[in-house]
Design a protein around this motif. Structure first.
Motif, PDB file in Angstrom:
ATOM      1  N   PRO A  72       0.779  -1.222   0.000  1.00  0.00           N
ATOM      2  CA  PRO A  72       0.000   0.000   0.000  1.00  0.00           C
ATOM      3  C   PRO A  72       0.820   1.286   0.000  1.00  0.00           C
ATOM      4  O   PRO A  72       0.294   2.348  -0.254  1.00  0.00           O
ATOM      5  N   SER A  73       2.141   1.247   0.317  1.00  0.00           N
ATOM      6  CA  SER A  73       2.893   2.496   0.286  1.00  0.00           C
ATOM      7  C   SER A  73       4.333   2.234  -0.124  1.00  0.00           C
ATOM      8  O   SER A  73       4.843   1.137   0.004  1.00  0.00           O
ATOM      9  N   SER A  74       4.980   3.271  -0.634  1.00  0.00           N
ATOM     10  CA  SER A  74       6.371   3.193  -1.061  1.00  0.00           C
ATOM     11  C   SER A  74       7.072   4.455  -0.627  1.00  0.00           C
ATOM     12  O   SER A  74       6.443   5.485  -0.405  1.00  0.00           O
ATOM     13  N   GLU A  75       8.404   4.381  -0.544  1.00  0.00           N
ATOM     14  CA  GLU A  75       9.175   5.571  -0.230  1.00  0.00           C
ATOM     15  C   GLU A  75      10.519   5.500  -0.927  1.00  0.00           C
ATOM     16  O   GLU A  75      11.001   4.430  -1.287  1.00  0.00           O
ATOM     17  N   ARG A  76      11.105   6.684  -1.116  1.00  0.00           N
ATOM     18  CA  ARG A  76      12.428   6.788  -1.728  1.00  0.00           C
ATOM     19  C   ARG A  76      13.063   8.089  -1.282  1.00  0.00           C
ATOM     20  O   ARG A  76      12.377   9.072  -1.022  1.00  0.00           O
ATOM     21  N   GLU A 113      -7.335   2.178 -13.521  1.00  0.00           N
ATOM     22  CA  GLU A 113      -6.781   0.906 -13.042  1.00  0.00           C
ATOM     23  C   GLU A 113      -7.434   0.452 -11.736  1.00  0.00           C
ATOM     24  O   GLU A 113      -7.140  -0.612 -11.236  1.00  0.00           O
ATOM     25  N   GLY A 114      -8.281   1.278 -11.144  1.00  0.00           N
ATOM     26  CA  GLY A 114      -8.983   0.896  -9.932  1.00  0.00           C
ATOM     27  C   GLY A 114      -8.342   1.372  -8.647  1.00  0.00           C
ATOM     28  O   GLY A 114      -8.785   1.023  -7.567  1.00  0.00           O
ATOM     29  N   PHE A 115      -7.289   2.150  -8.725  1.00  0.00           N
ATOM     30  CA  PHE A 115      -6.654   2.685  -7.526  1.00  0.00           C
ATOM     31  C   PHE A 115      -6.057   4.043  -7.825  1.00  0.00           C
ATOM     32  O   PHE A 115      -5.932   4.449  -8.976  1.00  0.00           O
ATOM     33  N   ARG A 116      -5.679   4.738  -6.775  1.00  0.00           N
ATOM     34  CA  ARG A 116      -5.118   6.087  -6.897  1.00  0.00           C
ATOM     35  C   ARG A 116      -3.791   6.132  -6.140  1.00  0.00           C
ATOM     36  O   ARG A 116      -3.683   5.602  -5.045  1.00  0.00           O
ATOM     37  N   VAL A 117      -2.789   6.760  -6.728  1.00  0.00           N
ATOM     38  CA  VAL A 117      -1.484   6.936  -6.088  1.00  0.00           C
ATOM     39  C   VAL A 117      -1.276   8.424  -5.846  1.00  0.00           C
ATOM     40  O   VAL A 117      -1.398   9.231  -6.760  1.00  0.00           O
ATOM     41  N   LEU A 118      -1.000   8.772  -4.611  1.00  0.00           N
ATOM     42  CA  LEU A 118      -0.674  10.153  -4.253  1.00  0.00           C
ATOM     43  C   LEU A 118       0.765  10.188  -3.746  1.00  0.00           C
ATOM     44  O   LEU A 118       1.100   9.493  -2.794  1.00  0.00           O
ATOM     45  N   VAL A 119       1.610  10.969  -4.412  1.00  0.00           N
ATOM     46  CA  VAL A 119       3.017  11.076  -4.040  1.00  0.00           C
ATOM     47  C   VAL A 119       3.228  12.405  -3.321  1.00  0.00           C
ATOM     48  O   VAL A 119       2.797  13.446  -3.792  1.00  0.00           O
ATOM     49  N   THR A 136       7.180   9.836  -0.534  1.00  0.00           N
ATOM     50  CA  THR A 136       6.294   8.759  -0.100  1.00  0.00           C
ATOM     51  C   THR A 136       5.116   8.686  -1.060  1.00  0.00           C
ATOM     52  O   THR A 136       4.666   9.701  -1.580  1.00  0.00           O
ATOM     53  N   ALA A 137       4.673   7.476  -1.283  1.00  0.00           N
ATOM     54  CA  ALA A 137       3.524   7.271  -2.160  1.00  0.00           C
ATOM     55  C   ALA A 137       2.502   6.430  -1.418  1.00  0.00           C
ATOM     56  O   ALA A 137       2.836   5.384  -0.865  1.00  0.00           O
ATOM     57  N   ASP A 138       1.287   6.900  -1.406  1.00  0.00           N
ATOM     58  CA  ASP A 138       0.183   6.169  -0.788  1.00  0.00           C
ATOM     59  C   ASP A 138      -0.761   5.708  -1.874  1.00  0.00           C
ATOM     60  O   ASP A 138      -1.152   6.484  -2.751  1.00  0.00           O
ATOM     61  N   VAL A 139      -1.130   4.453  -1.799  1.00  0.00           N
ATOM     62  CA  VAL A 139      -2.014   3.862  -2.785  1.00  0.00           C
ATOM     63  C   VAL A 139      -3.335   3.572  -2.094  1.00  0.00           C
ATOM     64  O   VAL A 139      -3.379   3.016  -1.009  1.00  0.00           O
TER      65      VAL A 139
END
Length: 142
Positions: A72-76, A113-119, A136-139
């Motif tokens: 559900p989330s990513s970071e870099r 695609e059925g989801f939203r990504v907010l960076v 950070t990215a929240d899906v």
């Protein structure tokens, strides 16, 4: 602003100590384009802030794409030694404004695609003189 060369071992070592966990996870990146230009000794007519902005937006796009797969989330983390803290902060402010705008506009509507990504992005507080941007990215949805 002087470019920081990859060969500057004290710079790299201090970053490696500060970001040891992020390096182990593979979420830490130093803008290598700066080093190749500095090492070649090529004088560039490219504006350093413009190149930093391009790297910033490319990283935001990459984390958005990778977040779709790593829910559900990513970071870099991205080190931008070729720019100032104020330019990096302005880039973060623009990205965060855009993410907040999208969230308000879309509400519960999701992309095709059925989801939203907010960076989102912020300057990391562990460094005081070199911009290190934490993305950070929240899906949601899916």
């Amino acid at each position: 602003l002087n470019l920081i060369r990859e060969k500057d071992s004290s710079f790299r070592k201090s970053l490696e100590r500060l970001y040891i966990d992020e390096i182990k996870k593979g979420s830490f990146q130093i803008a290598k384009e700066w080093y190749s230009k500095a090492d070649e000794g090529v004088s560039s007519t490219v504006d350093e802030d413009l190149l930093s902005a391009a790297l910033f937006w490319r990283t935001a796009a990459e984390i958005s794409d990778s977040a779709k797969m790593e829910k559900p989330s990513s970071e870099r983390y991205l080190v931008l030694p070729g720019t100032t803290l104020s330019v990096a902060q302005n880039l973060c402010d623009i990205l965060n404004w855009y993410a907040d705008f999208l969230e308000k506009q879309q509400g519960d509507d999701y992309c095709s695609e059925g989801f939203r990504v907010l960076v989102h992005a912020e300057l990391d507080a562990r460094t005081a003189d070199i911009p290190v941007v934490h993305f950070t990215a929240d899906v949601s949805g899916g």
